[in-house]
Scaffold this motif. Structure first.
Motif: not given
Length: 131
Positions: A108-127
């Motif tokens: 999907t190209g989704i980048v997920s970030l996880d740490n003790s304070t939460g979760h975030a996601e970004w959409s990416c595509h191949i350049g």
């Protein structure tokens, strides 16, 4: 060697050479939405042959500041685990900041970030070059 054995050996050698070149290519993901102040996309360089990921944070708007936009930093390279479905790497933040685990979904190209304070996601595509 003669006949089909020779042809098979040459074909195998060519296949191995082309596979190594393909594996050695660094891919770049282009990601948007990392920050509401971003002036340019963030990119991630994926070097599967070396098991490394480098993050190039995009420039950020700096209203009233100098320069505007201000250039973003480069983070890494980080050692990463590449498998068929995901790429995972960890950023040790240091000090009292929580460590960050990044997971890239290869489909999907989704980048997920996880740490003790939460979760975030970004959409990416191949350049890729657009023209």
């Amino acid at each position: 060697l003669n006949g089909s054995a020779g042809v098979a050996l040459v074909a195998f050698a060519m296949l191995m050479a082309s596979s190594q070149v393909a594996l050695a290519d660094t891919k770049t993901l282009v990601c948007t939405g990392w920050s509401p102040a971003e002036a340019s996309p963030t990119t991630l360089d994926l070097d599967e042959a070396k098991s490394l990921v480098t993050i190039h944070i995009g420039s950020m708007h700096n209203p009233g500041g100098s320069p505007d936009p201000s250039p973003g930093p480069t983070q890494g390279p980080y050692t990463a685990q590449f498998d068929q479905n995901t790429i995972t790497f960890k950023r040790n933040a240091g000090g009292n900041a929580p460590d960050i685990t990044y997971t890239i979904n290869r489909l999907t190209g989704i980048v997920s970030l996880d740490n003790s304070t939460g979760h975030a996601e970004w959409s990416c595509h191949i350049g890729k070059a657009q023209f």
